[in-house]
Scaffold this active site. Structure first.
Site, PDB file in Angstrom:
ATOM      1  N   ALA A  64     -46.556 -25.210 -30.620  1.00 26.42           N
ATOM      2  CA  ALA A  64     -45.820 -25.681 -29.450  1.00 26.42           C
ATOM      3  C   ALA A  64     -46.686 -25.415 -28.228  1.00 26.42           C
ATOM      4  O   ALA A  64     -47.575 -24.568 -28.263  1.00 26.42           O
ATOM      5  CB  ALA A  64     -44.510 -24.922 -29.332  1.00 26.42           C
ATOM      6  N   GLU A 112     -45.673 -25.811 -38.975  1.00 31.81           N
ATOM      7  CA  GLU A 112     -44.315 -26.258 -39.335  1.00 31.81           C
ATOM      8  C   GLU A 112     -44.244 -27.775 -39.493  1.00 31.81           C
ATOM      9  O   GLU A 112     -43.517 -28.281 -40.348  1.00 31.81           O
ATOM     10  CB  GLU A 112     -43.327 -25.792 -38.259  1.00 31.81           C
ATOM     11  CG  GLU A 112     -43.163 -24.282 -38.255  1.00 31.81           C
ATOM     12  CD  GLU A 112     -42.371 -23.771 -37.068  1.00 31.81           C
ATOM     13  OE1 GLU A 112     -42.760 -24.082 -35.917  1.00 31.81           O
ATOM     14  OE2 GLU A 112     -41.375 -23.079 -37.283  1.00 31.81           O
ATOM     15  N   GLU A 132     -46.202 -16.890 -33.959  1.00 33.11           N
ATOM     16  CA  GLU A 132     -45.164 -16.753 -32.929  1.00 33.11           C
ATOM     17  C   GLU A 132     -44.816 -15.301 -32.621  1.00 33.11           C
ATOM     18  O   GLU A 132     -44.447 -14.957 -31.504  1.00 33.11           O
ATOM     19  CB  GLU A 132     -43.881 -17.500 -33.375  1.00 33.11           C
ATOM     20  CG  GLU A 132     -44.008 -19.013 -33.371  1.00 33.11           C
ATOM     21  CD  GLU A 132     -44.505 -19.595 -34.675  1.00 33.11           C
ATOM     22  OE1 GLU A 132     -45.058 -18.839 -35.508  1.00 33.11           O
ATOM     23  OE2 GLU A 132     -44.347 -20.811 -34.880  1.00 33.11           O
TER      24      GLU A 132
HETATM   25  N1  CO8 Z   1     -50.180 -24.322 -26.228  1.00 37.87           N
HETATM   26  C1  CO8 Z   1     -50.762 -24.725 -25.073  1.00 37.87           C
HETATM   27  N2  CO8 Z   1     -52.094 -24.823 -24.908  1.00 37.87           N
HETATM   28  C2  CO8 Z   1     -52.860 -24.488 -25.956  1.00 37.87           C
HETATM   29  C3  CO8 Z   1     -52.326 -24.066 -27.198  1.00 37.87           C
HETATM   30  C4  CO8 Z   1     -50.903 -23.977 -27.295  1.00 37.87           C
HETATM   31  N3  CO8 Z   1     -50.295 -23.640 -28.436  1.00 37.87           N
HETATM   32  N4  CO8 Z   1     -53.327 -23.790 -28.041  1.00 37.87           N
HETATM   33  C5  CO8 Z   1     -54.461 -24.058 -27.367  1.00 37.87           C
HETATM   34  N5  CO8 Z   1     -54.192 -24.472 -26.117  1.00 37.87           N
HETATM   35  C6  CO8 Z   1     -55.124 -24.863 -25.074  1.00 37.87           C
HETATM   36  C7  CO8 Z   1     -55.813 -23.675 -24.433  1.00 37.87           C
HETATM   37  O1  CO8 Z   1     -55.016 -23.075 -23.451  1.00 37.87           O
HETATM   38  C8  CO8 Z   1     -57.053 -24.341 -23.870  1.00 37.87           C
HETATM   39  O2  CO8 Z   1     -56.692 -25.050 -22.704  1.00 37.87           O
HETATM   40  P1  CO8 Z   1     -57.619 -25.003 -21.370  1.00 37.87           P
HETATM   41  O3  CO8 Z   1     -58.961 -25.545 -21.811  1.00 37.87           O
HETATM   42  O4  CO8 Z   1     -56.906 -25.881 -20.422  1.00 37.87           O
HETATM   43  O5  CO8 Z   1     -57.706 -23.567 -20.984  1.00 37.87           O
HETATM   44  C9  CO8 Z   1     -57.391 -25.380 -24.929  1.00 37.87           C
HETATM   45  O6  CO8 Z   1     -56.181 -25.613 -25.639  1.00 37.87           O
HETATM   46  C10 CO8 Z   1     -58.437 -24.910 -25.912  1.00 37.87           C
HETATM   47  O7  CO8 Z   1     -57.978 -23.696 -26.481  1.00 37.87           O
HETATM   48  P2  CO8 Z   1     -58.901 -22.367 -26.587  1.00 37.87           P
HETATM   49  O8  CO8 Z   1     -59.879 -22.350 -25.457  1.00 37.87           O
HETATM   50  O9  CO8 Z   1     -58.001 -21.197 -26.725  1.00 37.87           O
HETATM   51  O10 CO8 Z   1     -59.664 -22.667 -27.942  1.00 37.87           O
HETATM   52  P3  CO8 Z   1     -60.263 -21.598 -28.957  1.00 37.87           P
HETATM   53  O11 CO8 Z   1     -61.051 -22.375 -29.938  1.00 37.87           O
HETATM   54  O12 CO8 Z   1     -60.935 -20.503 -28.215  1.00 37.87           O
HETATM   55  O13 CO8 Z   1     -58.982 -20.938 -29.684  1.00 37.87           O
HETATM   56  C11 CO8 Z   1     -56.864 -20.976 -30.862  1.00 37.87           C
HETATM   57  C12 CO8 Z   1     -58.190 -21.719 -30.528  1.00 37.87           C
HETATM   58  C13 CO8 Z   1     -57.177 -19.735 -31.699  1.00 37.87           C
HETATM   59  C14 CO8 Z   1     -56.033 -21.951 -31.655  1.00 37.87           C
HETATM   60  C15 CO8 Z   1     -56.162 -20.555 -29.559  1.00 37.87           C
HETATM   61  O14 CO8 Z   1     -56.137 -21.670 -28.662  1.00 37.87           O
HETATM   62  C16 CO8 Z   1     -54.755 -20.109 -29.769  1.00 37.87           C
HETATM   63  O15 CO8 Z   1     -54.530 -19.002 -30.206  1.00 37.87           O
HETATM   64  N6  CO8 Z   1     -53.771 -20.981 -29.444  1.00 37.87           N
HETATM   65  C17 CO8 Z   1     -52.356 -20.648 -29.547  1.00 37.87           C
HETATM   66  C18 CO8 Z   1     -51.888 -20.611 -30.980  1.00 37.87           C
HETATM   67  C19 CO8 Z   1     -50.440 -20.209 -31.027  1.00 37.87           C
HETATM   68  O16 CO8 Z   1     -50.061 -19.130 -30.634  1.00 37.87           O
HETATM   69  N7  CO8 Z   1     -49.608 -21.116 -31.565  1.00 37.87           N
HETATM   70  C20 CO8 Z   1     -48.210 -20.885 -31.698  1.00 37.87           C
HETATM   71  C21 CO8 Z   1     -47.492 -21.367 -30.490  1.00 37.87           C
HETATM   72  S1  CO8 Z   1     -45.791 -20.950 -30.488  1.00 37.87           S
HETATM   73  C22 CO8 Z   1     -45.073 -22.110 -31.486  1.00 37.87           C
HETATM   74  O17 CO8 Z   1     -45.703 -22.969 -32.031  1.00 37.87           O
HETATM   75  C23 CO8 Z   1     -43.605 -21.987 -31.589  1.00 37.87           C
HETATM   76  C24 CO8 Z   1     -43.043 -23.034 -32.525  1.00 37.87           C
HETATM   77  C25 CO8 Z   1     -41.568 -23.157 -32.308  1.00 37.87           C
HETATM   78  C26 CO8 Z   1     -41.072 -24.521 -32.094  1.00 37.87           C
HETATM   79  C27 CO8 Z   1     -41.890 -25.663 -32.583  1.00 37.87           C
HETATM   80  C28 CO8 Z   1     -42.043 -26.699 -31.517  1.00 37.87           C
HETATM   81  C29 CO8 Z   1     -43.123 -27.674 -31.773  1.00 37.87           C
END
Ligand code: CO8
Length: 258
Positions: A64, A112, A132
């Site tokens: 998300a 998911e 999460e």
């Molecule tokens: N949400 C928003 N932005 C994101 C997300 C995210 N989940 N993941 C990555 N991005 C963005 C980053 O902020 C970044 O943006 P910007 O360049 O503008 O700063 C861009 O994408 C690239 O990301 P990174 O620089 O972080 O890339 P890396 O290669 O260094 O890292 C990772 C990749 C490991 C995937 C890292 O981005 C990360 O940990 N992301 C979050 C993963 C996460 O926690 N996911 C779970 C989210 S909660 C969730 O899904 C709840 C589900 C419940 C309901 C379902 C609804 C759909």
């Protein structure tokens, strides 16, 4: 400019593609609404026999949109959570075979979403996870339910409690994915898998999917009754008449749906 979500049909196979690569295909409110709409469209379309769900060659979906979610109150999410369920249900309820082609990250809501497909093909570098817990919440797109049903409650709890990443080889071993392939072969293999259903017995395929999916949530006696009704119901269809007549007249090897 990205389209966010695209639905393209080619030779009977629809590709539902999430396209927000700069934000790692993070699933915001708009994308979720568009996935739901595209899934409904693919379900209804007569020229679609099967569906490939993909995020492209780099990333499936990193979950998300946390930046969007961070600003939401309890009241906001209480209302939005129903839309989230609608989005994932729309994909899970596509009455045709659905394969997820997964490259890169499939995290949180991305994992998911992949769980809503019937089968999952993953790249060697694919990474799964339900992180999460690290945000102080739990999976909200069906993760606690679909993941546990797919890989068993203990494994699902371990992955959800820890929020750790699961690499493709482990995902294959525990049954989270069905095939692991070199990155560039994932989407073509998914399309090839989907293409086998073009011209197939649609109603029987839909009934098979429904029987397995409905049966997974009920006791054995109820599941067997669901199967009985669906099985008998197919005897009123043209698919059944065509399939059995061609078997009898042309032989098993040359039967219409063989
Ligand atoms: N949400 C928003 N932005 C994101 C997300 C995210 N989940 N993941 C990555 N991005 C963005 C980053 O902020 C970044 O943006 P910007 O360049 O503008 O700063 C861009 O994408 C690239 O990301 P990174 O620089 O972080 O890339 P890396 O290669 O260094 O890292 C990772 C990749 C490991 C995937 C890292 O981005 C990360 O940990 N992301 C979050 C993963 C996460 O926690 N996911 C779970 C989210 S909660 C969730 O899904 C709840 C589900 C419940 C309901 C379902 C609804 C759909």
């Amino acid at each position: 400019m990205c389209d966010l979500v695209r639905l393209e049909v080619s030779d009977g196979v629809a590709t539902l593609r999430i396209d927000r690569p700069r934000q790692l295909n993070a699933l915001n409110v708009e994308i979720r609404a568009r996935i739901a709409a595209a899934a409904g469209e693919a379900d209804r379309a007569d020229d679609v026999a099967a569906v490939v769900l993909t995020g492209g060659e780099k990333v499936f979906a990193a979950g998300a949109d946390v930046k969007e979610m961070a600003a939401m109150s309890y009241a906001d999410m209480n209302a939005q959570s129903a839309r989230i369920v609608e989005c994932f249900s729309a994909v899970a309820k596509i009455s045709k075979p659905v394969v997820a082609a997964i490259n890169g990250y499939a995290l949180g809501g991305g994992c998911e979403l992949a769980l809503c497909a019937d089968v999952r093909f993953a790249a060697e570098d694919a990474t799964f996870g339900q992180p999460e817990i690290k945000l102080g919440v739990i999976p909200g797109g069906g993760g606690t339910q679909r993941l546990a049903r797919l890989i068993g409650p203990s494994r699902a709890k371990e992955i959800i409690f820890s929020g750790r990443f699961v690499r493709a080889d482990e995902a294959l071993r525990i049954g989270l994915v069905d095939r692991v392939l070199p990155a560039e072969e994932v989407y073509p293999a998914a399309v090839e898998w989907a293409r086998q259903f073009v011209g197939g017995p649609r109603l029987a395929l839909a009934a098979a999917k429904q029987a397995v999916d409905l049966g997974a949530g009920v006791d054995l006696a109820t599941g067997l009754e669901i199967e009985r009704q669906l099985f008998a119901g197919l005897f009123a269809t043209e698919d059944r008449a065509t399939g059995m007549t061609s078997f009898v007249e042309d032989g098993p090897g040359k039967a219409r749906f063989a």
